[in-house]
Design a protein around this motif. Structure first.
Motif, PDB file in Angstrom:
ATOM      1  N   VAL A 144       0.853  -1.189   0.000  1.00  0.00           N
ATOM      2  CA  VAL A 144       0.000   0.000   0.000  1.00  0.00           C
ATOM      3  C   VAL A 144       0.887   1.237   0.000  1.00  0.00           C
ATOM      4  O   VAL A 144       2.073   1.173   0.331  1.00  0.00           O
ATOM      5  CB  VAL A 144      -0.946   0.037   1.223  1.00  0.00           C
ATOM      6  N   SER A 145       0.303   2.368  -0.338  1.00  0.00           N
ATOM      7  CA  SER A 145       1.045   3.623  -0.371  1.00  0.00           C
ATOM      8  C   SER A 145       1.479   4.048   1.029  1.00  0.00           C
ATOM      9  O   SER A 145       0.768   3.813   2.018  1.00  0.00           O
ATOM     10  CB  SER A 145       0.184   4.719  -0.993  1.00  0.00           C
ATOM     11  N   PHE A 146       2.634   4.689   1.111  1.00  0.00           N
ATOM     12  CA  PHE A 146       3.094   5.180   2.411  1.00  0.00           C
ATOM     13  C   PHE A 146       2.128   6.216   2.976  1.00  0.00           C
ATOM     14  O   PHE A 146       2.042   6.398   4.187  1.00  0.00           O
ATOM     15  CB  PHE A 146       4.508   5.762   2.300  1.00  0.00           C
ATOM     16  N   THR A 147       1.366   6.898   2.123  1.00  0.00           N
ATOM     17  CA  THR A 147       0.402   7.887   2.614  1.00  0.00           C
ATOM     18  C   THR A 147      -0.736   7.225   3.383  1.00  0.00           C
ATOM     19  O   THR A 147      -1.368   7.865   4.222  1.00  0.00           O
ATOM     20  CB  THR A 147      -0.166   8.702   1.448  1.00  0.00           C
ATOM     21  N   GLN A 148      -1.004   5.963   3.109  1.00  0.00           N
ATOM     22  CA  GLN A 148      -2.008   5.208   3.852  1.00  0.00           C
ATOM     23  C   GLN A 148      -1.416   4.532   5.075  1.00  0.00           C
ATOM     24  O   GLN A 148      -2.082   4.397   6.107  1.00  0.00           O
ATOM     25  CB  GLN A 148      -2.638   4.140   2.954  1.00  0.00           C
ATOM     26  N   LEU A 149      -0.174   4.104   4.954  1.00  0.00           N
ATOM     27  CA  LEU A 149       0.424   3.251   5.979  1.00  0.00           C
ATOM     28  C   LEU A 149       0.982   4.042   7.162  1.00  0.00           C
ATOM     29  O   LEU A 149       0.951   3.574   8.301  1.00  0.00           O
ATOM     30  CB  LEU A 149       1.542   2.415   5.354  1.00  0.00           C
ATOM     31  N   LEU A 150       1.491   5.243   6.908  1.00  0.00           N
ATOM     32  CA  LEU A 150       2.232   5.992   7.916  1.00  0.00           C
ATOM     33  C   LEU A 150       1.469   7.221   8.392  1.00  0.00           C
ATOM     34  O   LEU A 150       0.598   7.736   7.696  1.00  0.00           O
ATOM     35  CB  LEU A 150       3.592   6.413   7.360  1.00  0.00           C
ATOM     36  N   VAL A 151       1.831   7.689   9.592  1.00  0.00           N
ATOM     37  CA  VAL A 151       1.274   8.920  10.141  1.00  0.00           C
ATOM     38  C   VAL A 151       2.416   9.846  10.554  1.00  0.00           C
ATOM     39  O   VAL A 151       3.563   9.405  10.714  1.00  0.00           O
ATOM     40  CB  VAL A 151       0.360   8.642  11.363  1.00  0.00           C
ATOM     41  N   ASP A 152       2.116  11.118  10.718  1.00  0.00           N
ATOM     42  CA  ASP A 152       3.118  12.075  11.168  1.00  0.00           C
ATOM     43  C   ASP A 152       3.554  11.768  12.598  1.00  0.00           C
ATOM     44  O   ASP A 152       2.727  11.427  13.453  1.00  0.00           O
ATOM     45  CB  ASP A 152       2.562  13.499  11.129  1.00  0.00           C
ATOM     46  N   THR A 153       4.854  11.891  12.853  1.00  0.00           N
ATOM     47  CA  THR A 153       5.376  11.780  14.213  1.00  0.00           C
ATOM     48  C   THR A 153       6.369  12.899  14.483  1.00  0.00           C
ATOM     49  O   THR A 153       7.062  13.344  13.573  1.00  0.00           O
ATOM     50  CB  THR A 153       6.095  10.428  14.450  1.00  0.00           C
ATOM     51  N   ASP A 154       6.409  13.332  15.714  1.00  0.00           N
ATOM     52  CA  ASP A 154       7.390  14.330  16.145  1.00  0.00           C
ATOM     53  C   ASP A 154       8.527  13.582  16.823  1.00  0.00           C
ATOM     54  O   ASP A 154       8.636  13.544  18.042  1.00  0.00           O
ATOM     55  CB  ASP A 154       6.736  15.328  17.099  1.00  0.00           C
ATOM     56  N   SER A 155       9.377  12.982  16.011  1.00  0.00           N
ATOM     57  CA  SER A 155      10.443  12.120  16.545  1.00  0.00           C
ATOM     58  C   SER A 155      11.791  12.416  15.905  1.00  0.00           C
ATOM     59  O   SER A 155      12.663  11.556  15.894  1.00  0.00           O
ATOM     60  CB  SER A 155      10.089  10.641  16.333  1.00  0.00           C
TER      61      SER A 155
END
Length: 369
Positions: A144-155
């Protein structure tokens, strides 16, 4: 080595793993000069078409292996020739696009599939993915696309802890790690796992995309500065594919970012994961076609740049301390200086904000190394 314990859960000893563990843990080491391919990434403000951060090279060298750069834009024939010559592959951290139709992901998918085929045929072949490489392994598996799989993190620039799951009991990466280091990895007074990323994979996405739950063990989770939880360590259930969202290679070899932990504990954890990965690679039967090809493949044919002194990476990238660049007009690296490329040179002084984010530059790529 004795097994370690995590909150009362015993980790397996090396003897236990060899006696009844996974197929790659049962097979004996047969090659004590393993070659590890490192998938080079594109760079736009540097003297070359692609690069490999020297920290990954040193990381596997410290465990007794030798590095081979793999250019993602090589022909399929050349990619396969290199694949058959190396004993394992690293998908490194960095900044590059992870769209499924990007040349980088297409090349990674070929290597990943060949590695699966090799393991299915009984030929051990490990892959380690760090940070962006962690994300890449999950993208390839879930398809699947990374835009679906991942979320923003402050890391970004965020040394933190690992919250281990029960899957650590079956872990290859952490098997045999000393009890006190396992405990310190989960203790916020030590913070010895180096996180440096802008995106993360929420644990719930292992259920949203069942292929991930079916094929990966979630070994640990972590949280960003805002409490957003993400998977921080994972291992494939059927193949020797290991993934860390955090950076085990940075503590011994990267000093440009002051947040990187350099304690003895951080170094020992880094060394353990390198030893574990390289020892798995020793069980691979891959070999170069000839001694001449072996010499031709190794990264020693290129000179490293001291990039901490003169930053030449993408404007949105924090920059490794040292890099190898490939396919540049001039094969000879200048004497620790890149000032001849004035359009590309950016001093680190004032380049990064206190949080490690680039000043005044839009973030266009996916993840930070």
């Amino acid at each position: 080595m004795p097994g370690a314990a995590v909150a009362g859960r015993a980790l397996p000893s090396e003897a236990t793993l060899l006696a009844g563990g996974k197929p790659w843990e049962k097979k004996p080491a047969t090659y004590n000069k393993p070659l590890i391919g490192i998938l080079a990434q594109a760079c736009h403000y540097c003297p070359g078409r692609s690069y490999v951060a020297a920290g990954f090279v040193k990381w596997i060298e410290a465990a007794g292996a030798r590095a081979v750069p793999i250019r993602f834009y090589n022909s399929e024939q050349e990619l396969h020739r290199i694949f058959k010559s190396v004993n394992g592959i690293i998908f490194p951290g960095g900044l590059t696009d992870l769209w499924q139709d990007s040349p980088y992901v297409i090349a990674a998918r070929k290597l990943w599939q060949w590695a699966k085929d090799a393991n299915d045929a009984g030929d051990v072949f490990p892959i380690h993915g760090t940070c962006l490489g962690f994300q890449l392994l999950h993208i390839l598996e879930a398809n699947v696309s990374f835009t679906q799989l991942l979320v923003d993190t402050d890391s970004v620039a965020h040394p933190y802890t690992l919250d281990f799951t029960d899957a650590v009991k079956e872990s290859t990466m952490f098997g045999g790690l000393a009890d006190d280091l396992i405990e310190k990895l989960g203790d916020s007074q030590y913070n010895i796992s180096m996180e440096n990323h802008m995106f993360g994979l929420p644990p719930a996405h292992y259920d949203k995309w069942p292929l991930l739950r079916q094929n990966f063990n979630m070994v640990s989770t972590s949280k960003d500065r805002n409490g957003v939880e993400y998977v921080s360590s994972a291992e494939h259930k059927h193949y020797p594919f290991f993934a860390t969202q955090w950076h085990p290679e940075k503590p011994p070899f990267e000093f440009g970012m002051h947040e990187i932990p350099h304690t003895l504990d951080a170094i020992l954890v880094s060394q353990h994961l390198a030893n574990s990965f390289v020892d798995t690679a020793r069980r691979s039967s891959h070999r170069p076609e000839s001694p001449e090809q072996e010499l031709e493949l190794m990264i020693y044919n290129w000179k490293p740049y001291f990039t901490l002194k003169d930053s030449v990476m993408d404007p949105s990238y924090d920059g490794p301390d040292m890099c190898y660049f490939f396919d540049r007009p001039d094969d000879e690296a200048p004497e620790n200086s890149l000032t001849g490329r004035s359009a590309a040179v950016k001093s680190f002084a004032g380049h990064l904000s206190a949080a490690g984010q680039p000043k005044g530059e839009p973030t266009l790529q996916l993840a930070m190394a």
